[in-house]
Motif scaffolding. Structure first.
Motif, short mmCIF file in Angstrom:
data_model
loop_
_atom_site.label_atom_id
_atom_site.label_comp_id
_atom_site.label_asym_id
_atom_site.label_seq_id
_atom_site.Cartn_x
_atom_site.Cartn_y
_atom_site.Cartn_z
N ALA A 185 0.82 -1.21 0.00
CA ALA A 185 0.00 0.00 0.00
C ALA A 185 0.86 1.26 0.00
CB ALA A 185 -0.94 -0.01 1.20
N VAL A 186 1.96 1.25 0.76
CA VAL A 186 2.86 2.41 0.78
C VAL A 186 3.38 2.70 -0.63
CG1 VAL A 186 5.11 3.24 1.56
CG2 VAL A 186 3.54 2.18 3.19
N PHE A 187 3.85 1.66 -1.32
CA PHE A 187 4.39 1.87 -2.66
C PHE A 187 3.29 2.31 -3.63
CE2 PHE A 187 7.86 -1.25 -1.38
CZ PHE A 187 8.81 -0.25 -1.23
N LEU A 188 2.11 1.74 -3.52
CA LEU A 188 1.01 2.13 -4.39
C LEU A 188 0.60 3.58 -4.11
CD1 LEU A 188 -1.02 -1.20 -4.20
CD2 LEU A 188 0.09 -0.27 -6.25
N ARG A 197 0.69 6.70 -6.86
CA ARG A 197 -0.45 7.59 -7.13
C ARG A 197 -0.05 9.07 -7.03
NH1 ARG A 197 -3.22 3.67 -3.87
NH2 ARG A 197 -4.75 2.49 -5.11
N LEU A 198 0.84 9.38 -6.09
CA LEU A 198 1.24 10.76 -5.86
C LEU A 198 2.44 11.19 -6.69
CD1 LEU A 198 0.88 10.84 -1.96
CD2 LEU A 198 -0.69 11.83 -3.65
N THR A 243 -4.56 2.14 3.88
CA THR A 243 -3.73 3.01 4.70
C THR A 243 -3.28 4.19 3.86
OG1 THR A 243 -1.71 3.17 6.00
CG2 THR A 243 -1.66 1.68 4.14
N ASP A 244 -3.02 5.32 4.51
CA ASP A 244 -2.47 6.48 3.80
C ASP A 244 -0.99 6.66 4.11
OD1 ASP A 244 -2.75 7.22 6.40
OD2 ASP A 244 -3.90 9.05 6.03
N ALA A 253 4.62 5.32 8.59
CA ALA A 253 4.33 6.72 8.88
C ALA A 253 3.60 7.38 7.72
CB ALA A 253 5.63 7.48 9.17
N ARG A 254 2.75 8.36 8.07
CA ARG A 254 2.00 9.09 7.05
C ARG A 254 2.73 10.35 6.63
NH1 ARG A 254 -1.60 13.21 7.23
NH2 ARG A 254 -1.48 13.26 9.51
#
Length: 327
Positions: free
Chosen positions: A214-217, A221-222, A288-289, A304-305
């Motif tokens: 999820a972190v890599f995805l 996206r950003l 998760t963000d 961490a966000r």
């Protein structure tokens, strides 16, 4: 005179029949009775071996008491025995040995291919399995071998095994891609395989992989760079996936096709062979963000966000590293 000759002929006939009957009964007994093998033994029957060769091998290994009764018993039963490696228990009868070979119950060897190895590392494992035969041949593309435990027989072909691994990965990827979540920032199965290989090398914890994915995805996206150390290591190690030294700042700045510190998006190819859990993590990520993670000292990672939160986690990790070096 004729009566005496007739009596002699009948006597000889009776003796011959008795001898044949006794021989047949004794042969049958030797064929079906427990054999002479004192302890378990392994015997390899080569391809193309005939009955006599098989009988001599078994007799030489102490599995059967004699060659003749085994050949006769096998012919009477019209058994066709298969080549291969056979493990015979102590005191096995010749008949049971024949049946084991006729059914092809050969020794099963296990070869485990762990998740996260590169193709070169997998090929080294395959070559080290001395029960296999032949050459690996043309190396498959990186990432396209499915890590599993393979059940094999002696003299199975190495190139054929590599082909089976590749076919299994293609099937696993096809199935995982068909069941993927919606709105992922990866557009092809190949991109999913690449990212799964990065996730595989980032964490050994199955439960953590969906969050790492999820972190890599989220970063994709950003438009943020992935900044994954294993991608840098892969490019510096000529595809071996390991370095004998820590990464330096110069390593992180050195551009190559896999350095996700120096390039946008995904690396050019997978950096290892991911398992099914990593494929599933990429195609079904955690909610998760989080945008960052670093080792937490327990074998897992702290997520961490924000960059500030991440920097605090990094500082904590460095304290742990320093404490370990001081011991």
């Amino acid at each position: 005179m004729r009566t005496a000759l007739l009596r002699l002929f009948l006597l000889v006939s009776v003796l011959v029949v008795a001898a044949i009957t006794w021989g047949a009964l004794e042969g049958h007994r030797r064929f079906t009775a427990p054999g002479p093998l004192a302890e378990p033994a392994t015997v390899v029957i080569p391809k193309g071996a005939g009955l006599e060769t098989i009988a001599r091998r078994l007799h030489g290994a102490g599995v059967i008491p004699d060659i003749y009764s085994f050949q006769v018993g096998t012919r009477i039963r019209a058994a066709t025995m298969r080549a291969g490696e056979y493990a015979f228990p102590a005191r096995i009868s010749p008949e049971a040995a024949m049946r084991q070979m006729a059914e092809g119950r050969t020794v099963v060897h296990k070869l485990t291919i762990p998740e996260g190895l590169t193709v070169k590392q997998v090929a080294a494992l395959v070559y080290s399995a001395d029960f296999l035969a032949g050459e690996v041949g043309k190396m498959p593309a990186e990432g396209w071998l499915l890590p599993e435990t393979w059940h094999l027989s002696r003299d199975d072909d190495r190139a054929e095994l590599m082909g089976r691994m590749e076919k299994s990965m293609r099937q696993a990827l096809e199935q995982a891609w068909a069941a993927r979540a919606q709105n992922l920032p990866i557009k092809t199965p190949n991109e999913a395989l690449i990212l799964a290989s990065v996730v595989e090398r980032e964490t050994a914890l199955k439960a953590e992989r969906p969050k790492v994915a999820a972190v890599f995805l989220n970063r994709l996206r950003l438009g943020m760079r992935l900044q994954s150390d294993p991608t840098v290591i892969y490019g510096l190690s000529d595809g071996l996936g390991v370095l004998e030294r820590p990464l330096s700042r110069a390593d992180l700045e050195k551009p190559h096709r896999w350095n996700t510190y120096a390039m946008d998006g995904l690396p050019a190819t997978p950096i290892a062979n991911p398992g099914k859990a990593s494929l599933d993590a990429v195609l079904h990520p955690a909610e998760t963000d989080a945008l960052y993670f670093v080792a937490d000292g327990t074998g897992g990672h702290a997520f961490a966000r924000t960059l500030d939160e991440h920097n605090r986690n990094v500082a904590q990790w460095r304290k742990i590293e320093q404490a370990r070096k001081g011991k």
